[in-house]
Every structure is written in structure tokens, then in C-alpha cells.
Design a protein around this motif. Sequence first.
Motif, PDB file in Angstrom:
ATOM      1  N   ALA A 182      32.739  21.990  40.899  1.00  0.00           N
ATOM      2  CA  ALA A 182      32.823  20.867  42.020  1.00  0.00           C
ATOM      3  C   ALA A 182      33.887  21.288  42.942  1.00  0.00           C
ATOM      4  O   ALA A 182      33.912  20.693  44.081  1.00  0.00           O
ATOM      5  CB  ALA A 182      33.353  19.615  41.290  1.00  0.00           C
ATOM      6  N   LEU A 183      34.866  22.333  42.553  1.00  0.00           N
ATOM      7  CA  LEU A 183      35.798  22.725  43.617  1.00  0.00           C
ATOM      8  C   LEU A 183      35.362  23.427  44.624  1.00  0.00           C
ATOM      9  O   LEU A 183      34.206  24.301  44.565  1.00  0.00           O
ATOM     10  CB  LEU A 183      36.906  23.512  42.913  1.00  0.00           C
ATOM     11  CG  LEU A 183      37.774  22.915  41.764  1.00  0.00           C
ATOM     12  CD1 LEU A 183      38.638  23.599  41.120  1.00  0.00           C
ATOM     13  CD2 LEU A 183      38.370  21.550  42.131  1.00  0.00           C
ATOM     14  N   ASP A 184      35.978  23.254  45.886  1.00  0.00           N
ATOM     15  CA  ASP A 184      35.522  24.136  47.152  1.00  0.00           C
ATOM     16  C   ASP A 184      35.978  25.444  46.933  1.00  0.00           C
ATOM     17  O   ASP A 184      36.956  25.744  45.902  1.00  0.00           O
ATOM     18  CB  ASP A 184      35.609  23.740  48.416  1.00  0.00           C
ATOM     19  CG  ASP A 184      37.299  23.565  48.659  1.00  0.00           C
ATOM     20  OD1 ASP A 184      37.843  24.132  48.246  1.00  0.00           O
ATOM     21  OD2 ASP A 184      37.536  22.454  49.516  1.00  0.00           O
ATOM     22  N   ILE A 242      43.541  28.757  42.836  1.00  0.00           N
ATOM     23  CA  ILE A 242      43.969  28.860  41.341  1.00  0.00           C
ATOM     24  C   ILE A 242      43.389  30.376  40.884  1.00  0.00           C
ATOM     25  O   ILE A 242      43.422  30.423  39.364  1.00  0.00           O
ATOM     26  CB  ILE A 242      43.202  27.729  40.532  1.00  0.00           C
ATOM     27  CG1 ILE A 242      41.822  27.829  40.572  1.00  0.00           C
ATOM     28  CG2 ILE A 242      44.054  26.518  40.620  1.00  0.00           C
ATOM     29  CD1 ILE A 242      41.314  26.919  39.745  1.00  0.00           C
ATOM     30  N   GLY A 243      43.254  31.151  41.842  1.00  0.00           N
ATOM     31  CA  GLY A 243      43.027  32.541  41.409  1.00  0.00           C
ATOM     32  C   GLY A 243      41.488  32.795  41.047  1.00  0.00           C
ATOM     33  O   GLY A 243      41.365  33.782  40.285  1.00  0.00           O
ATOM     34  N   LEU A 244      40.774  31.870  41.253  1.00  0.00           N
ATOM     35  CA  LEU A 244      39.287  32.131  40.978  1.00  0.00           C
ATOM     36  C   LEU A 244      38.205  32.388  41.948  1.00  0.00           C
ATOM     37  O   LEU A 244      38.518  31.903  43.065  1.00  0.00           O
ATOM     38  CB  LEU A 244      38.798  31.046  39.866  1.00  0.00           C
ATOM     39  CG  LEU A 244      39.614  30.875  38.593  1.00  0.00           C
ATOM     40  CD1 LEU A 244      38.967  29.637  37.768  1.00  0.00           C
ATOM     41  CD2 LEU A 244      39.179  31.878  37.640  1.00  0.00           C
ATOM     42  N   SER A 245      37.044  32.793  41.669  1.00  0.00           N
ATOM     43  CA  SER A 245      35.970  32.931  42.658  1.00  0.00           C
ATOM     44  C   SER A 245      34.951  32.418  41.958  1.00  0.00           C
ATOM     45  O   SER A 245      34.933  32.089  40.706  1.00  0.00           O
ATOM     46  CB  SER A 245      35.803  34.328  43.102  1.00  0.00           C
ATOM     47  OG  SER A 245      35.175  35.396  42.072  1.00  0.00           O
ATOM     48  N   ARG A 246      33.772  31.979  42.592  1.00  0.00           N
ATOM     49  CA  ARG A 246      32.678  31.124  41.865  1.00  0.00           C
ATOM     50  C   ARG A 246      32.252  32.156  40.729  1.00  0.00           C
ATOM     51  O   ARG A 246      31.659  31.783  39.764  1.00  0.00           O
ATOM     52  CB  ARG A 246      31.625  30.917  42.597  1.00  0.00           C
ATOM     53  CG  ARG A 246      31.846  29.974  43.596  1.00  0.00           C
ATOM     54  CD  ARG A 246      30.931  28.850  44.126  1.00  0.00           C
ATOM     55  NE  ARG A 246      31.789  27.882  44.942  1.00  0.00           N
ATOM     56  CZ  ARG A 246      32.059  26.784  44.364  1.00  0.00           C
ATOM     57  NH1 ARG A 246      32.189  26.527  43.108  1.00  0.00           N
ATOM     58  NH2 ARG A 246      32.883  25.875  45.078  1.00  0.00           N
ATOM     59  N   ASN A 247      32.280  33.441  41.077  1.00  0.00           N
ATOM     60  CA  ASN A 247      31.851  34.587  39.843  1.00  0.00           C
ATOM     61  C   ASN A 247      32.607  34.419  38.591  1.00  0.00           C
ATOM     62  O   ASN A 247      32.096  34.816  37.664  1.00  0.00           O
ATOM     63  CB  ASN A 247      31.443  35.793  40.425  1.00  0.00           C
ATOM     64  CG  ASN A 247      30.560  36.222  41.307  1.00  0.00           C
ATOM     65  OD1 ASN A 247      29.413  35.112  41.399  1.00  0.00           O
ATOM     66  ND2 ASN A 247      30.808  36.702  42.495  1.00  0.00           N
ATOM     67  N   ASP A 248      33.981  34.182  38.988  1.00  0.00           N
ATOM     68  CA  ASP A 248      34.818  34.180  37.726  1.00  0.00           C
ATOM     69  C   ASP A 248      34.906  32.823  36.894  1.00  0.00           C
ATOM     70  O   ASP A 248      35.280  32.707  35.671  1.00  0.00           O
ATOM     71  CB  ASP A 248      36.346  34.049  38.231  1.00  0.00           C
ATOM     72  CG  ASP A 248      36.848  35.467  38.945  1.00  0.00           C
ATOM     73  OD1 ASP A 248      35.998  36.468  38.701  1.00  0.00           O
ATOM     74  OD2 ASP A 248      37.377  35.328  40.001  1.00  0.00           O
ATOM     75  N   ILE A 249      34.136  31.732  37.264  1.00  0.00           N
ATOM     76  CA  ILE A 249      33.888  30.544  36.324  1.00  0.00           C
ATOM     77  C   ILE A 249      33.473  30.652  35.005  1.00  0.00           C
ATOM     78  O   ILE A 249      34.323  30.241  34.265  1.00  0.00           O
ATOM     79  CB  ILE A 249      33.368  29.454  37.093  1.00  0.00           C
ATOM     80  CG1 ILE A 249      34.113  29.179  38.567  1.00  0.00           C
ATOM     81  CG2 ILE A 249      32.946  28.148  36.483  1.00  0.00           C
ATOM     82  CD1 ILE A 249      33.388  28.085  39.598  1.00  0.00           C
ATOM     83  N   PRO A 250      32.344  31.512  34.729  1.00  0.00           N
ATOM     84  CA  PRO A 250      31.693  31.444  33.369  1.00  0.00           C
ATOM     85  C   PRO A 250      32.920  32.325  32.371  1.00  0.00           C
ATOM     86  O   PRO A 250      33.125  31.723  31.263  1.00  0.00           O
ATOM     87  CB  PRO A 250      30.627  32.186  33.532  1.00  0.00           C
ATOM     88  CG  PRO A 250      30.041  31.835  34.779  1.00  0.00           C
ATOM     89  CD  PRO A 250      31.265  31.784  35.576  1.00  0.00           C
TER      90      PRO A 250
END
Length: 62
Positions: free
Chosen positions: A35-37, A44-52
Motif C-alpha cells: 500500500a506504500l508508494d 525505508i530502504g525497500l523496493s517493490r521487488n524487496d517486499i516478499p
Amino acid sequence: MSDHNNPRPRSSLARMIVRGFGRWQRRKAMDQLQALDDRELWGIGLSRNDIPRAVEGLFQDK
């Protein structure tokens, strides 16, 4: 003699409930991060690919 310090549930029903709760927690964490853009994720040091990977890291058994 009972082992009150054993964190693992003994019954199959209890194990199933614990697993289901863990899946629910992972899904909730994943949804909240999704839900974050992109700018907030980057903050916070993440990309969409890092989420899982990040979510699984939160819930690893120690």
C-alpha cells in the motif's frame, strides 16, 4: 511430567491454527507494504521487488 516451556503446539489442530495465523500475519504485512508508494518504500530502504523477502525475514523461525 508436562513441558510448559515448549512453544510448539502438540495437537494437529493447534499447529494448523498457528500456521494459519502466521499466513494471515504475513499477508497483512505484505498488504501494508504494498500500500506504500514507491517513495515511501525507498525511504525505508525497500523496493517493490524487496517486499516478499523483507516480509519472510520478519517471520523466520529463530
